[in-house]
Scaffold this motif. Structure first.
Motif, short mmCIF file in Angstrom:
data_model
loop_
_atom_site.label_atom_id
_atom_site.label_comp_id
_atom_site.label_asym_id
_atom_site.label_seq_id
_atom_site.Cartn_x
_atom_site.Cartn_y
_atom_site.Cartn_z
N MET A 1 5.17 10.73 -2.99
CA MET A 1 3.81 10.65 -3.53
C MET A 1 2.81 10.96 -2.43
SD MET A 1 1.83 7.30 -4.99
CE MET A 1 0.07 7.33 -5.28
N THR A 2 1.84 11.86 -2.71
CA THR A 2 0.76 12.12 -1.78
C THR A 2 -0.57 11.88 -2.47
OG1 THR A 2 0.81 14.46 -2.37
CG2 THR A 2 2.00 13.81 -0.38
N ILE A 3 -1.58 11.57 -1.69
CA ILE A 3 -2.92 11.30 -2.21
C ILE A 3 -3.73 12.57 -2.05
CG2 ILE A 3 -4.92 9.80 -2.04
CD1 ILE A 3 -2.35 8.33 -2.77
N ALA A 4 -3.97 13.31 -3.13
CA ALA A 4 -4.63 14.60 -3.02
C ALA A 4 -6.13 14.48 -2.90
CB ALA A 4 -4.27 15.47 -4.22
N ASP A 57 7.16 -0.50 14.56
CA ASP A 57 8.50 -0.98 14.88
C ASP A 57 9.29 -1.26 13.61
OD1 ASP A 57 7.56 -3.42 13.93
OD2 ASP A 57 7.31 -4.31 15.91
N ASP A 58 10.38 -2.00 13.73
CA ASP A 58 11.30 -2.18 12.61
C ASP A 58 10.67 -2.82 11.39
OD1 ASP A 58 13.35 -0.99 13.96
OD2 ASP A 58 14.49 -2.82 14.34
N ARG A 59 9.61 -3.62 11.57
CA ARG A 59 9.01 -4.26 10.40
C ARG A 59 8.36 -3.24 9.46
NH1 ARG A 59 5.29 -4.48 14.26
NH2 ARG A 59 3.08 -4.28 13.80
N ASP A 60 8.08 -2.03 9.98
CA ASP A 60 7.50 -0.98 9.16
C ASP A 60 8.56 -0.23 8.35
OD1 ASP A 60 4.50 -0.70 10.04
OD2 ASP A 60 5.62 -0.96 11.89
N LEU A 61 9.81 -0.57 8.54
CA LEU A 61 10.90 0.20 7.92
C LEU A 61 11.54 -0.50 6.74
CD1 LEU A 61 12.64 1.55 11.16
CD2 LEU A 61 10.65 2.46 9.93
N GLY A 62 11.15 -1.73 6.45
CA GLY A 62 11.71 -2.43 5.30
C GLY A 62 13.22 -2.54 5.39
N ASP A 63 13.89 -2.24 4.29
CA ASP A 63 15.36 -2.33 4.24
C ASP A 63 16.06 -1.27 5.08
OD1 ASP A 63 15.07 -4.41 2.48
OD2 ASP A 63 15.40 -3.19 0.68
N TYR A 79 7.58 3.78 2.92
CA TYR A 79 6.38 3.95 2.08
C TYR A 79 6.78 4.31 0.65
CZ TYR A 79 2.54 6.43 -0.16
OH TYR A 79 1.61 6.87 -1.08
N ALA A 80 7.67 5.28 0.51
CA ALA A 80 8.09 5.71 -0.82
C ALA A 80 8.76 4.59 -1.60
CB ALA A 80 9.04 6.91 -0.70
N ALA A 81 9.43 3.68 -0.88
CA ALA A 81 10.11 2.56 -1.54
C ALA A 81 9.20 1.36 -1.75
CB ALA A 81 11.32 2.15 -0.69
N GLY A 82 7.94 1.47 -1.33
CA GLY A 82 7.01 0.36 -1.49
C GLY A 82 7.30 -0.82 -0.59
N GLN A 83 7.87 -0.55 0.59
CA GLN A 83 8.30 -1.63 1.48
C GLN A 83 7.49 -1.72 2.78
OE1 GLN A 83 12.53 -1.27 2.10
NE2 GLN A 83 13.01 -1.82 -0.02
N LEU A 84 6.38 -1.01 2.88
CA LEU A 84 5.57 -1.13 4.08
C LEU A 84 4.97 -2.53 4.17
CD1 LEU A 84 3.62 2.25 4.11
CD2 LEU A 84 5.55 1.61 5.56
N VAL A 123 -0.44 3.70 9.85
CA VAL A 123 -1.07 3.91 8.55
C VAL A 123 -0.85 5.32 8.01
CG1 VAL A 123 -3.31 3.95 7.34
CG2 VAL A 123 -2.80 2.12 9.00
N LEU A 124 -0.85 6.31 8.87
CA LEU A 124 -0.72 7.70 8.41
C LEU A 124 0.75 8.08 8.29
CD1 LEU A 124 -3.59 9.36 10.48
CD2 LEU A 124 -3.68 8.34 8.19
N THR A 125 1.45 7.43 7.37
CA THR A 125 2.88 7.63 7.22
C THR A 125 3.18 8.92 6.46
OG1 THR A 125 2.94 6.39 5.15
CG2 THR A 125 3.32 5.15 7.17
N ALA A 126 4.39 9.42 6.68
CA ALA A 126 4.91 10.49 5.84
C ALA A 126 4.92 10.01 4.39
CB ALA A 126 6.32 10.87 6.29
N GLY A 127 4.64 10.95 3.49
CA GLY A 127 4.57 10.59 2.08
C GLY A 127 3.18 10.17 1.65
N PHE A 128 2.48 9.48 2.52
CA PHE A 128 1.09 9.09 2.25
C PHE A 128 0.12 10.13 2.81
CE2 PHE A 128 -2.79 6.99 3.91
CZ PHE A 128 -3.38 6.67 2.69
#
Length: 269
Positions: A1-4, A57-63, A79-84, A123-128
């Motif tokens: 998902m991207t924000i156009a 760090d690892d907390r930004d990676l979720g599972d 980000y795509a998995a909604g785990q940020l 904040v500027l993650t891939a996918g976002f």
């Protein structure tokens, strides 16, 4: 998902990165938000006041934290998995809603403070903010395209040096070149149009009259901001870098400065 496109026209996000309460930067922050609020719904991010952790760090990676691989790619999958983490999701929501982004910071060691760089990292993650392909050209949607297309950005920077020392021939380097990693390498990379820098020189030496003058100058700049043209950086998709990531040899041959990546339409240029 991207924000156009911005999700709320008439909305802005002001991101401030200064550590001291009661500072000149805080005054500019308060006055700037007040001035902009006459025309925009302004959200704010005060990175130091919020205690924003800049470390990716690892907390930004979720599972995915235990999976080997590129951390930026894994953060995009998170980000795509909604785990940020919640703090990152909150910042992305504010940025997604805004059509104008203001970045305000003091020039520290000829760049932004580390806390703002960490805001970019997390904040500027891939996918976002980036990561997909142009379906017609088969090139990445970057440099004038991308997840945050449709937004403008104003960079407000305070510097302890005068305009000569951080000018085109200054001993400290040209400020436009020093901040090229922000204006072009961050903002333009994810599709955000960039306005001319707003620079306060000799910020450490301003007396009361100087502070009032700079506050008035910022408020006036914000009053007329909507009529300003954006800087015309070259877009990746337009072919100026065809076949490589270097500017084509027939464009501005012999030049190697960062200014070659901006289209100059002045007569005789």
């Amino acid at each position: 998902m991207t924000i156009a496109h911005p999700t709320r026209p008439g909305s802005a996000l002001w991101v401030s990165a200064h550590a001291r309460r009661g500072s000149f930067n805080e005054r500019l922050f308060q006055e700037g938000v007040d001035a902009l609020s006459s025309r925009y719904d302004v959200a704010t991010t005060d990175l130091y006041a919020q205690g924003f952790d800049p470390v990716l760090d690892d907390r930004d990676l979720g599972d995915l934290a235990a999976r080997p691989g590129n951390i930026a790619q894994l953060a995009g999958e998170s980000y795509a998995a909604g785990q940020l983490p919640a703090d990152v999701r909150a910042e992305q929501a504010k940025l997604a809603a805004a059509e104008l982004l203001v970045l305000q910071f003091p020039l520290w060691w000829y760049g932004p403070p580390a806390i703002l760089k960490g805001w970019f990292d997390r904040v500027l993650t891939a996918g976002f903010a980036y990561g997909d392909q142009d379906p017609d050209l088969g090139v990445p949607r970057r440099y004038g395209d991308g997840g945050l297309l449709g937004r403008r950005a104003l960079v407000v920077v305070t510097a302890g040096e005068d305009a000569a020392s951080i000018g085109p021939r200054g001993i400290s380097g040209d400020l436009e070149s020093l901040l090229f990693p922000v204006t072009h390498g961050v903002l333009w990379y994810v599709g955000i149009d960039v306005l001319d820098l707003h620079v306060v020189h000799d910020a450490d030496a301003l007396g009361a009259d100087g502070v009032q003058r700079e506050v008035a100058r910022l408020r006036e700049r914000l009053r007329t901001l909507d009529a300003e043209p954006v800087r015309r950086f070259r877009r990746l998709r337009d072919g100026d870098y065809r076949g490589t990531r270097a500017l084509r040899a027939d464009l501005l041959p012999g030049r190697t400065d960062v200014g070659i990546h901006e289209v100059d339409e002045r007569p005789g240029a």
